[in-house]
Structure formats: structure tokens, C-alpha cells
Design a protein around this motif. Structure first.
Motif, mmCIF file in Angstrom:
data_model
loop_
_atom_site.group_PDB
_atom_site.id
_atom_site.type_symbol
_atom_site.label_atom_id
_atom_site.label_comp_id
_atom_site.label_asym_id
_atom_site.label_seq_id
_atom_site.Cartn_x
_atom_site.Cartn_y
_atom_site.Cartn_z
ATOM 1 N N UNK A 246 0.741 -1.205 -0.304
ATOM 2 C CA UNK A 246 -0.281 0.133 -0.196
ATOM 3 C C UNK A 246 0.660 1.362 0.008
ATOM 4 N N UNK A 247 2.312 1.121 0.034
ATOM 5 C CA UNK A 247 2.937 2.351 -0.026
ATOM 6 C C UNK A 247 4.176 1.787 -0.276
ATOM 7 N N UNK A 248 5.294 2.790 0.009
ATOM 8 C CA UNK A 248 6.400 3.577 -0.657
ATOM 9 C C UNK A 248 6.884 4.321 0.546
ATOM 10 N N UNK A 249 7.911 3.572 1.183
ATOM 11 C CA UNK A 249 9.039 4.034 1.916
ATOM 12 C C UNK A 249 9.909 5.782 2.261
ATOM 13 N N UNK A 250 10.455 6.262 2.565
ATOM 14 C CA UNK A 250 11.184 7.302 2.969
ATOM 15 C C UNK A 250 12.420 6.326 2.092
ATOM 16 N N UNK A 251 13.258 7.250 1.459
ATOM 17 C CA UNK A 251 14.851 6.814 0.591
ATOM 18 C C UNK A 251 15.354 6.881 1.888
ATOM 19 N N UNK A 252 16.061 5.936 2.193
ATOM 20 C CA UNK A 252 17.177 5.776 3.146
ATOM 21 C C UNK A 252 18.562 5.725 3.231
ATOM 22 N N UNK A 253 19.240 6.403 3.758
ATOM 23 C CA UNK A 253 20.948 5.917 3.198
ATOM 24 C C UNK A 253 21.399 4.973 4.007
ATOM 25 N N UNK A 254 21.564 3.996 3.034
ATOM 26 C CA UNK A 254 22.573 2.763 3.478
ATOM 27 C C UNK A 254 23.581 2.968 5.204
ATOM 28 N N UNK A 255 23.658 2.176 5.702
ATOM 29 C CA UNK A 255 24.361 2.080 7.116
ATOM 30 C C UNK A 255 25.665 2.222 6.429
ATOM 31 N N UNK A 256 26.893 2.398 6.813
ATOM 32 C CA UNK A 256 28.118 2.388 6.860
ATOM 33 C C UNK A 256 28.736 0.738 7.082
ATOM 34 N N UNK A 257 29.498 0.257 6.429
ATOM 35 C CA UNK A 257 29.905 -0.501 6.835
ATOM 36 C C UNK A 257 30.774 -0.854 7.760
ATOM 37 N N UNK A 258 30.396 -1.644 8.846
ATOM 38 C CA UNK A 258 30.422 -2.183 9.983
ATOM 39 C C UNK A 258 32.441 -2.431 10.354
ATOM 40 N N UNK A 259 32.925 -2.255 11.738
ATOM 41 C CA UNK A 259 34.030 -2.772 11.194
ATOM 42 C C UNK A 259 34.312 -4.085 11.801
ATOM 43 N N UNK A 260 35.068 -4.839 11.351
ATOM 44 C CA UNK A 260 35.639 -6.150 11.526
ATOM 45 C C UNK A 260 36.460 -6.121 12.702
ATOM 46 N N UNK A 261 36.699 -6.308 13.989
ATOM 47 C CA UNK A 261 37.822 -6.057 14.612
ATOM 48 C C UNK A 261 38.862 -6.797 14.535
ATOM 49 N N UNK A 262 40.063 -6.371 13.754
ATOM 50 C CA UNK A 262 41.541 -7.388 14.289
ATOM 51 C C UNK A 262 40.857 -8.425 12.745
ATOM 52 N N UNK A 263 40.019 -8.368 12.020
ATOM 53 C CA UNK A 263 39.176 -9.520 10.913
ATOM 54 C C UNK A 263 40.834 -10.370 9.890
#
Length: 437
Positions: A246-263
Motif C-alpha cells: 500500500x505504500x512506499x517508504x522514505x529513501x534511507x541512506x544505507x548504513x556504513x560498513x561495520x568494522x570487523x575488529x582485527x579481521x
């Protein structure tokens, strides 16, 4: 937005579909193509070469208001329904799969195998830790992660113009798409029961939750246009949108990449343990491990709110890891891949009965494949900075130590290997030994 980067996301064209079964896998594709008449063309010639049969002549004639099917003006543009066109199969194939994967064609079970030709009507289901990648000759790819279900609705190339018409529908879960560069009447669509996404060369993700009827579009490269009724939204790269019937939401900025610590650290423990730095705005995280940088061969995946993540049963080797933050509405953000090595290595030890009356026998067992060496250290508990024994490069699995005066001691053993020109050393926990009179 340039046409080659545009994806037309017609949310709502399938709003009448109450369930996945409302659109049969064998239904003819919708829409039409345009054909410019060439010298010598007649409807009868076109029918013989490109149309499905004599009945198609009458439909094309009526649709284009052609009086004489034997006389067509050169250059005239005809509108021909795609359902009337002869076609050949497009070369889609099973590029990669792992874990629980089920394939079926109109009720018939098909055994997954690499290189399997993926035909119209094929349905793909993945269970927990199941993954599938479908590839095309044009370097296109659709990746289907865990707990998802999708169907190949169309996979054809029309003889009349050589254009492809491909449509995959995500019925549950997710589909991640790298679409080919196409032009003219070619189509490449990936959608859900409430969204059809037609693309012209872009990278995006589609998700659908049947219970809530929420459809998600997340754009990694290029741009999409989203419409529900009169409402529209146009997320570009780095943005996404959630929609319902029934509806389209607002455009959202995608979250930035999370940091995997000492990946990038070498993973030597029994479990592969990863830690994600908490990300503002994230209600959860999707973390994937793959054998390749393109994440075609995904071997492990988790989705949840924990930032401490463990994976079991991961073989030795080099892997890639990426994580995405999940927003409050379910949009998954951007990710950045890192590489790490998995090399299971550890040492387990204890004090055993000694063959000598004045000596203690310290024994251990190395865990890990390949040629291993050991190291041994012993010190007094009240003088931890002074090593009484410090042996390295041991090829046996035990050592005798004599003349220990009464005191409390601590000792530990390490296993190490030389792997890919690098020394990997893993110390076991320090253990205690009390020597009395």
C-alpha cells in the motif's frame, strides 16, 4: 540518472498476487517489443521465423491495425507481445552452492550440481547455512543466501532481435544481484511478489518477507526508481527503500560498513571468532564468510544482533569476511571485505609419570594438520620474569625436567608451524605444578 544505470522498480505491479503460486512459473512474459519492418518482410514471414504460430499473425495484425499482412511499409515499427515470440534458452547455470540447497521444477526434485543449466520454472530453496549463486554468460549473477526461496520466471533470448528476457523472483528471503549491461528491448528483472525490478546494468539487493509483505530494495551501484501507485522514490547508490503493497517508504541512506575488529588475524582456535564494532543505527548484523572476494562461494553466514560471532567447522584455508548493518526497517547496509587465514593449531598438555625418580615428565599433544614443532617454558610462580626452561623447535611431544626445588611452578607449551613463509605459533594456557619435599 543515465539510462544505462537506471533500474525501473515497479512496486505494485503484482499487488494482486496473494501468494507465490499466483504467478505460475510457466506463464508467458508480459509486455511487448518493438520491431522495425525491413525490406521483404510480411507478417507471414515474421510468423514463420519469429512468432509462435498462425494465431500470432492475427493478434499482431489486430494490435498494429494492419490491413494487409502481406504488405508492410519499410521502417514501420510494429508492437509485438513477448508472449508471441519464439525464443531460445538463455545460458543460466548453477555457479556455486553449499549447505542445504533444494531445486525443483514443477514438483520434480532436481539434484544440485555445478554447471547445471537453470531453466524457466526452476525453484531454488536454501536452508540454514545454504547458499546458491546463479551466473550468466554476460557476467551477471544472482546470489541467494540462507533461508531464502526464489524462482526463475523467464530465461529466454528472442530470435527476432537477439535480446534477453530474464526474470527471477525472490519469494522469501534475499537475492543479491549483479545485473548485465543491456539496451533496447532486453530485460533483466529481479523482484518479489509485490515488486518487479527491471535493470539496465547495476548492482542491488532485493528482499521480501511474506508474513509482513515488506519488500526491500538496496542499491550498491547505479540507481533505481520505485513506485507504488502514485507514490514514487528514487534511491541511488548508497540508498535504499522499504515498501509494502500500500505504500512506499522514505529513501534511507544505507548504513556504513561495520568494522570487523582485527579481521585479518590468523584464526587458530577451534571456533572462528569475529567481533564487530557496534554501529550507530544498526539493529543487527549480517556476517558472511566466503572463499572468494566476490562472495560467490559463501560458506558461512549469521544474522543477528550479537557483535561477538563464532563459526564452527571451518576448514583450514584463506577466506574473505564481510559484515553489513541492518537498519530498523530491515534495510541492509554497505560492506567492506577483508581476508583472513584459518589455520587450526593448538597444544594440549599435562604432567605424566616420569621414568626417572628425580624428574618430572611434561607431555603434550599438538592439534593441527601439517608438520608441527613445539616450544616449552617453565618458571617459578614467584619469579615469572625468569624462565627456568625455554626450549624451542622440539620435534618430540614430551620433556623431562629434573632438580626442581620445592615451590610452585608454572609451565606452558606451544605448537608452531611454518606456513606460507610465516611462522604461526599458538601457546596453550599456563598450567600449575607444585613441588613438595
Amino acid at each position: 540518472m543515465q539510462t544505462t544505470q537506471r533500474a525501473l522498480c515497479a512496486l505494485g505491479v503484482a499487488l494482486g498476487m496473494a501468494s507465490a503460486g499466483a504467478s505460475p512459473a510457466y506463464a508467458a512474459p508480459d509486455g511487448s517489443i518493438s520491431y522495425s519492418v525491413k525490406r521483404g518482410d510480411t507478417l507471414y514471414d515474421l510468423s514463420r521465423e519469429y512468432l509462435t504460430g498462425p494465431a500470432a499473425i492475427r493478434q499482431v495484425q489486430r494490435l498494429n491495425r494492419i490491413r494487409n499482412p502481406r504488405t508492410l511499409r519499410i521502417g514501420r515499427v510494429l508492437t509485438i507481445p513477448r508472449a508471441l515470440l519464439k525464443h531460445e534458452d538463455v545460458n543460466l547455470e548453477l555457479q556455486s552452492f553449499s549447505g542445504p540447497v533444494a531445486l525443483s521444477m514443477r514438483g520434480r526434485t532436481i539434484t544440485p550440481q555445478l554447471g547445471l543449466k537453470m531453466r524457466e520454472g526452476l525453484e531454488i530453496s536454501t536452508g540454514n547455512r545454504g547458499f546458491v549463486a546463479i551466473g550468466g554468460a554476460d557476467n551477471s549473477r544472482v546470489s541467494i543466501p540462507s533461508n531464502s526461496r526464489a524462482r526463475i520466471v523467464d530465461a529466454r533470448r528472442y530470435l527476432i532481435n537477439g535480446k534477453i528476457d530474464i526474470q527471477l523472483r525472490v519469494l522469501k528471503g534475499r537475492g543479491e544481484v549483479v545485473a548485465p549491461k543491456i539496451d533496447g528491448d532486453a530485460r533483466y528483472r529481479v523482484g518479489t511478489p509485490v515488486a518487479v525490478t527491471a535493470v539496465r546494468g547495476t548492482e542491488f539487493r532485493v528482499a521480501y518477507e511474506p508474513d509482513s509483505e515488506v519488500s526491500l530494495a538496496e542499491v550498491v551501484e547505479g540507481a533505481v526508481e520505485v513506485a507504488v501507485g502514485e507514490a514514487t522514490a528514487a534511491p541511488e547508490a548508497g540508498f535504499g527503500v522499504a515498501a509494502t503493497p500500500g505504500a512506499v517508504g522514505s529513501v534511507e541512506r544505507l548504513l556504513e560498513p561495520p568494522v570487523v575488529i582485527d579481521a585479518g588475524r590468523i584464526q587458530t582456535e577451534e571456533l572462528v571468532n569475529l567481533e564487530i564494532a557496534p554501529l550507530d543505527g544498526a539493529s543487527g548484523y549480517r556476517t558472511q564468510i566466503a572463499r572468494d572476494a566476490g562472495f560467490v562461494e559463501v560458506v558461512e553466514e549469521t544474522l543477528g544482533s550479537d557483535t561477538q560471532i563464532s563459526f564452527a567447522e571451518l576448514e583450514d584455508g584463506r577466506y574473505f569476511v564481510r559484515a553489513r548493518g541492518v537498519s530498523q526497517v530491515g534495510l541492509e547496509g554497505l560492506s567492506k571485505a577483508s581476508t583472513f587465514r584459518r589455520k587450526r593449531l593448538s597444544a594440549e598438555g599435562g604432567v605424566e609419570e616420569s621414568p626417572l625418580a628425580d624428574a618430572f615428565k611434561f607431555a603434550w599433544r599438538s592439534v593441527g594438520s601439517g608438520q608441527s614443532y613445539s616450544a616449552f617454558q617453565l618458571w617459578r610462580d614467584d619469579a615469572q620474569d625468569t624462565l627456568l626452561v625455554d626450549e624451542v623447535g622440539l620435534e618430540n611431544s614430551a620433556i623431562l625436567v629434573s632438580n626442581l626445588s620445592p615451590a610452585k611452578y608454572k609451565w606452558r607449551v606451544a605448537t608452531f608451524q611454518i606456513d606460507e613463509g610465516e611462522v604461526i605459533k599458538v601457546w596453550g594456557p599456563a598450567q600449575e605444578l607444585e613441588v613438595t619435599e
